[in-house]
Design an enzyme around this catalytic site. Structure first.
Site, PDB file in Angstrom:
ATOM      1  N   LYS A 189       0.820  -1.210   0.000  1.00 55.69           N
ATOM      2  CA  LYS A 189       0.000   0.000   0.000  1.00 55.69           C
ATOM      3  C   LYS A 189       0.864   1.274   0.000  1.00 55.69           C
ATOM      4  CE  LYS A 189      -3.598  -2.435  -0.410  1.00 55.69           C
ATOM      5  NZ  LYS A 189      -4.400  -3.204   0.506  1.00 55.69           N
TER       6      LYS A 189
HETATM    7  C1  LIG Z   1      -5.457  -4.345   0.825  1.00 58.09           C
HETATM    8  C2  LIG Z   1      -6.935  -4.196   0.857  1.00 58.09           C
HETATM    9  C3  LIG Z   1      -7.690  -4.516   2.001  1.00 58.09           C
HETATM   10  C4  LIG Z   1      -7.100  -5.223   3.186  1.00 58.09           C
HETATM   11  O1  LIG Z   1      -6.085  -4.556   3.804  1.00 58.09           O
HETATM   12  P1  LIG Z   1      -5.287  -5.336   4.975  1.00 58.09           P
HETATM   13  O2  LIG Z   1      -4.543  -4.227   5.651  1.00 58.09           O
HETATM   14  O3  LIG Z   1      -4.391  -6.315   4.307  1.00 58.09           O
HETATM   15  O4  LIG Z   1      -6.287  -5.959   5.861  1.00 58.09           O
HETATM   16  C5  LIG Z   1      -9.028  -4.228   2.016  1.00 58.09           C
HETATM   17  N1  LIG Z   1      -9.641  -3.694   0.946  1.00 58.09           N
HETATM   18  C6  LIG Z   1      -8.975  -3.399  -0.183  1.00 58.09           C
HETATM   19  C7  LIG Z   1      -9.715  -2.785  -1.323  1.00 58.09           C
HETATM   20  C8  LIG Z   1      -7.603  -3.676  -0.273  1.00 58.09           C
HETATM   21  O5  LIG Z   1      -6.947  -3.424  -1.417  1.00 58.09           O
END
Ligand SMILES: *Cc1c(COP(=O)(O)O)cnc(C)c1O
Length: 394
Positions: A189
């Protein structure tokens, strides 16, 4: 950091941008004598909250945990329905199942690939409790339309902002409203703590989520064991174990301090891709409406129908042969076994999500990628499409 010879020529999809500042601050956290939730987590919540303009912020071990806590804090449960997009990651919808509610999937807008407010409106029933809006790829959903619907029907809005740091809608940062908004700090991210998340929202709901995030105790471990702490605690709800550690928060604080420069680099790469692909007839570049600031988390390129005989899969193979990693965001929820079987979905129930899923590819995007690597991606994509066009014309 590419010690592995076999990886030397691979353009990775989303390598994390980690520098000396991150490494030294994590080491400092380790040496400090307090490694789990503590002063660094509190500071990270404060700085992050300030950055997005949040009324209150709660650091967690994932965005998924934040989405789950949001629904629990809002008392969403069995018999309730939550409307969300089919074009999202499994976590968005899994958490609705976790609280025993029914996920009601709807199709997306063809340009932004965000939740379509007109379709949301048609999906509202007397059992609907909340709209779970995903800001796809970093482009904020149509919040004015969704907020108007929520107000008219008395619904809560929860925002999946995993892609949306730092996005803004009509000049307002995602995360600055009273809605419960969950950010992800997963390794790929825009800002990472390896694993982690942040839930923002009104202080009342965040207080409740904070209690739920640590076993439902009336006070947290730091308060209990710190200098002014006491041994006494009281369980007021069967809560969860979703707290962030100070090691993660140290990484997050170092990332936040450099975040603007890193975002500037994302914008540069995005602009390079746009400039290279906008004029290619067989390609559709990502849309960015004038009303938003796009967080540029994913560069989702779409092939026009018939661009390649083997379609999107052929492009992915072509790029892979050239050492370029890609991904697809996302396999629509209604195509997955659990949801297909439980709710009896057919692929064409959500035709826009299906059509776009079949034509899309996410290209490498990270501040850790070099100009040479970006040039290789551009060359790989255009050579695939242009080679075909030339063959077809001959
Ligand atoms: C990455 C992601 C998540 C989950 O994030 P985590 O921190 O891994 O729990 C949820 N929704 C979307 C759209 C994502 O891309």
């Amino acid at each position: 950091m590419d010690g592995d010879q076999s990886n030397q020529n691979v353009v990775r999809f989303a390598p994390p941008a980690i520098g000396e500042a991150e490494i030294s601050q994590v080491v400092e956290a380790l040496a400090s004598g307090w490694i789990t939730t503590g002063p660094k987590t509190a500071l990270f919540e404060h700085r992050f909250g300030e950055y997005v303009g949040a009324p209150a912020a709660l650091a967690l071990n994932s965005c998924t945990a934040g989405l789950h806590l949001a629904l629990v804090a809002l008392d969403v449960g069995p018999g309730d329905e939550v409307i969300t997009s089919t074009l999202t990651f499994a976590a968005t919808v899994n958490v609705i199942e976790h609280v025993g509610a029914r996920p009601v999937l709807v199709d997306v807008e063809p340009d932004t690939l965000n939740l379509d407010p007109c379709r949301v409106e048609r999906a509202i029933t007397p059992r609907t409790r909340a709209i779970l809006a995903v800001h796809y790829a970093g482009h904020p959903a149509d919040m004015d339309a969704l907020t108007a619907l929520a107000q008219r029907h008395g619904l809560a809005i929860v925002e999946d902002a995993a892609h949306a740091l730092p996005a803004a809608y009509r000049g307002r940062r995602v995360g600055s409203s009273a809605n419960l908004t969950s950010f992800s700090f997963y390794a790929t991210k825009n800002l990472t703590t390896a694993e982690g998340g942040m839930l923002t929202g009104s202080s009342e709901l965040i207080d409740r989520a904070r209690m739920l995030s640590l076993h439902g105790l009336s006070r947290n471990a730091w308060n209990r064991y710190g200098a002014e702490g006491a041994w006494f605690y009281d369980v007021v709800h069967p809560g969860f174990k979703y707290n962030m550690t100070d090691m993660q928060a140290a990484l997050g604080l170092a990332q936040l301090a450099q975040f603007e420069q890193r975002q500037q680099r994302r914008r540069e790469v995005f602009a390079r891709y746009d400039a290279a692909f906008a004029a290619v007839a067989d390609l559709e570049t990502p849309v960015c409406r004038a009303s938003v600031d796009h967080a540029r988390h994913l560069y989702v390129l779409r092939l026009k129908d018939g661009a390649l005989p083997g379609g999107r899969d052929e492009l992915i193979r072509w790029l892979k042969q050239r050492g370029i990693c890609t991904s697809v965001h996302f396999i629509p929820i209604h195509l997955h076994t659990y949801y297909r079987e439980k709710y009896g979905y057919e692929p064409h129930d959500f035709p826009i999500a299906l059509d776009n899923y079949l034509r899309m590819v996410s290209l490498p995007l990270s501040p850790a990628l070099t100009n040479e690597e970006i040039a290789r991606v551009i060359d790989g994509v255009t050579s695939a499409v242009v080679a075909r066009a030339t063959l077809a014309a001959a």
